[in-house]
Enzyme design. Structure first.
Site, PDB file in Angstrom:
ATOM      1  N   GLY A 183       0.812  -1.231   0.000  1.00 46.65           N
ATOM      2  CA  GLY A 183       0.000   0.000   0.000  1.00 46.65           C
ATOM      3  C   GLY A 183       0.837   1.269   0.000  1.00 46.65           C
ATOM      4  O   GLY A 183       1.928   1.306   0.571  1.00 46.65           O
ATOM      5  N   CYS A 186       1.400   2.495   3.497  1.00 41.15           N
ATOM      6  CA  CYS A 186       1.639   1.390   4.419  1.00 41.15           C
ATOM      7  C   CYS A 186       3.124   1.327   4.754  1.00 41.15           C
ATOM      8  O   CYS A 186       3.962   1.521   3.876  1.00 41.15           O
ATOM      9  CB  CYS A 186       1.192   0.120   3.707  1.00 41.15           C
TER      10      CYS A 186
HETATM   11  P1  5GP Z   1      -2.922   1.792  -2.180  1.00 46.18           P
HETATM   12  O1  5GP Z   1      -3.946   1.579  -3.240  1.00 46.18           O
HETATM   13  O2  5GP Z   1      -3.016   3.162  -1.563  1.00 46.18           O
HETATM   14  O3  5GP Z   1      -1.528   1.472  -2.641  1.00 46.18           O
HETATM   15  O4  5GP Z   1      -3.218   0.710  -1.031  1.00 46.18           O
HETATM   16  C1  5GP Z   1      -4.440   0.669  -0.348  1.00 46.18           C
HETATM   17  C2  5GP Z   1      -4.399  -0.433   0.694  1.00 46.18           C
HETATM   18  O5  5GP Z   1      -3.395  -0.180   1.700  1.00 46.18           O
HETATM   19  C3  5GP Z   1      -5.650  -0.605   1.534  1.00 46.18           C
HETATM   20  O6  5GP Z   1      -6.698  -1.223   0.841  1.00 46.18           O
HETATM   21  C4  5GP Z   1      -5.151  -1.427   2.713  1.00 46.18           C
HETATM   22  O7  5GP Z   1      -5.066  -2.803   2.433  1.00 46.18           O
HETATM   23  C5  5GP Z   1      -3.728  -0.897   2.898  1.00 46.18           C
HETATM   24  N1  5GP Z   1      -3.654   0.018   4.057  1.00 46.18           N
HETATM   25  C6  5GP Z   1      -4.471   1.035   4.371  1.00 46.18           C
HETATM   26  N2  5GP Z   1      -4.076   1.665   5.503  1.00 46.18           N
HETATM   27  C7  5GP Z   1      -2.971   1.020   5.918  1.00 46.18           C
HETATM   28  C8  5GP Z   1      -2.086   1.194   7.042  1.00 46.18           C
HETATM   29  O8  5GP Z   1      -2.212   2.102   7.869  1.00 46.18           O
HETATM   30  N3  5GP Z   1      -1.064   0.306   7.149  1.00 46.18           N
HETATM   31  C9  5GP Z   1      -0.890  -0.710   6.246  1.00 46.18           C
HETATM   32  N4  5GP Z   1       0.119  -1.551   6.437  1.00 46.18           N
HETATM   33  N5  5GP Z   1      -1.679  -0.882   5.160  1.00 46.18           N
HETATM   34  C10 5GP Z   1      -2.707  -0.032   5.001  1.00 46.18           C
END
Ligand code: 5GP
Length: 346
Positions: A183, A186
């Site tokens: 993420g 993340c």
């Molecule tokens: P993106 O599309 O922004 O790359 O990823 C979104 C995903 O990141 C979300 O659906 C969820 O699985 C993950 N995510 C959201 N908030 C957090 C966080 O605070 N920590 C972590 N490790 N993953 C997150």
């Protein structure tokens, strides 16, 4: 200790090789898919993209906008029952195809979803979401939800390996959410060293799920429409997006202005920002903290949707897939040096 030597790949490590095609234009490509879910036996038709269940992305406003393009929004778990009721009273029945009710696995979470589903029995998708889908307690929770809600379509995650995908499907989940660490906000990989390159996770987990008649969502790590196409090409049935849907009119997150430029805050659900906002709520949503970033304000999400769908349609024409369903069969990935992909910012 053991080392697995086989190289695992992320989106940035590959490109999709073009193939001869009879398609004249991307307007001939259909992105609609129809799935029958293994355990709920529900049939669903739509564009298999999902807005993430983060409070800066999975809002009611987002759901209203994305439903117009048959895209699902996983509504974040911090809305109250009365906020759900206010939202749903103004909606047509078709909205139920394009919303998922998210939940954690605490006692309070369990009581809350029971209340919301009891008040709004047409809600179909339940998204049971934990940082680490490898715990026995989580598997037990999925089993319990399947017993309580025999005909709901259950999404469960997150995991990154085939054996756990199988276990969750056999426990009663229909769709497994795949992704640990990719993420955009993340920090799991930095804080814990745990993770799995997303494209390899998709390929392996899709194989495991499809063998049992289940489905998967690729969750996290898509930065550009080409990454969404790669996720589908790798075998993902659905692709979940956080960062790509952040920063719009319909997103959450405080608006800040600096030097005449507008930004919106976007943060991980276990970031300090989220913790402060929902303090008093459940302990930690993700194994390690997420971070907070500012994204440039992008206006209405409809423009971004056009851009993403246009990109994926175009990928389909490059490989001769007239429907999204055919994309993974027609995909050959070529491994590339990471720098090659940096021109796209990916
Ligand atoms: P993106 O599309 O922004 O790359 O990823 C979104 C995903 O990141 C979300 O659906 C969820 O699985 C993950 N995510 C959201 N908030 C957090 C966080 O605070 N920590 C972590 N490790 N993953 C997150």
């Amino acid at each position: 200790m053991r080392i697995e030597n086989e190289l695992k790949l992320g989106f940035k490590d590959v490109m999709i090789r073009p193939k001869r095609s009879t398609l004249k234009s991307r307007s001939q490509v259909s992105l609609e898919r129809t799935f029958t879910f293994r355990n709920s036996q529900k049939i669903w038709t739509g564009v298999p993209i999902i807005a993430a269940n983060m409070d800066t992305v999975g809002t009611f406003e987002m759901a209203e906008a994305l439903a117009k393009d048959q895209i699902i929004t996983a509504i974040h778990k911090h809305y109250t029952l009365s906020e759900w009721s206010d939202f749903l009273k103004n909606q047509e029945d078709s909205i139920y195809d394009y919303i998922a009710l998210s939940t954690g696995i605490s006692k309070a979470d369990e009581e809350k979803i029971q209340q919301i589903v009891h008040a709004h029995p047409k809600i179909n998708f339940l998204c049971i979401d934990v940082a680490n889908g490898y715990s026995e307690y989580f598997v037990g929770f999925v089993k319990k939800m399947r017993q309580i809600f025999p005909d709901k379509t259950i999404i469960a995650g997150n995991v990154v390996t085939g054996e756990m995908v199988e276990e969750l499907i056999l426990a009663g989940a229909d769709i497994i959410k795949v992704g640990i660490g990719p993420g955009s906000v993340c920090t799991t990989r930095i804080k814990t060293g745990v993770g799995y390159p997303q494209l390899s996770a998709i390929v392996e987990c899709a194989d495991a799920a499809h063998g049992l008649g289940g489905h998967i969502i690729s969750d996290g790590g898509c930065k550009v429409p080409g990454d969404v196409a790669k996720a589908f090409g790798g075998g993902a049935d659905f692709v979940m997006l956080g960062g790509m849907f952040a920063g719009h009119d319909e997103s959450g997150g405080e608006i800040v202005e600096e030097n005449g430029r507008k930004y919106r805050l976007f943060y991980g659900m276990s970031s300090q920002t989220a913790m402060e906002k929902h303090s008093g709520g459940v302990a930690e949503y993700r194994a390690s903290e997420g971070k907070t970033v500012r994204v440039v304000y992008k206006g209405a999400v409809a423009e971004t949707v056009k851009d993403i769908l246009g990109g994926v349609r175009s990928t389909c024409t490059y490989v001769g897939a007239s429907q999204l369903r055919e994309l993974s069969k027609r995909t050959t990935f070529i491994r590339v040096a990471e720098q090659e992909n940096q021109v796209f910012g990916s």
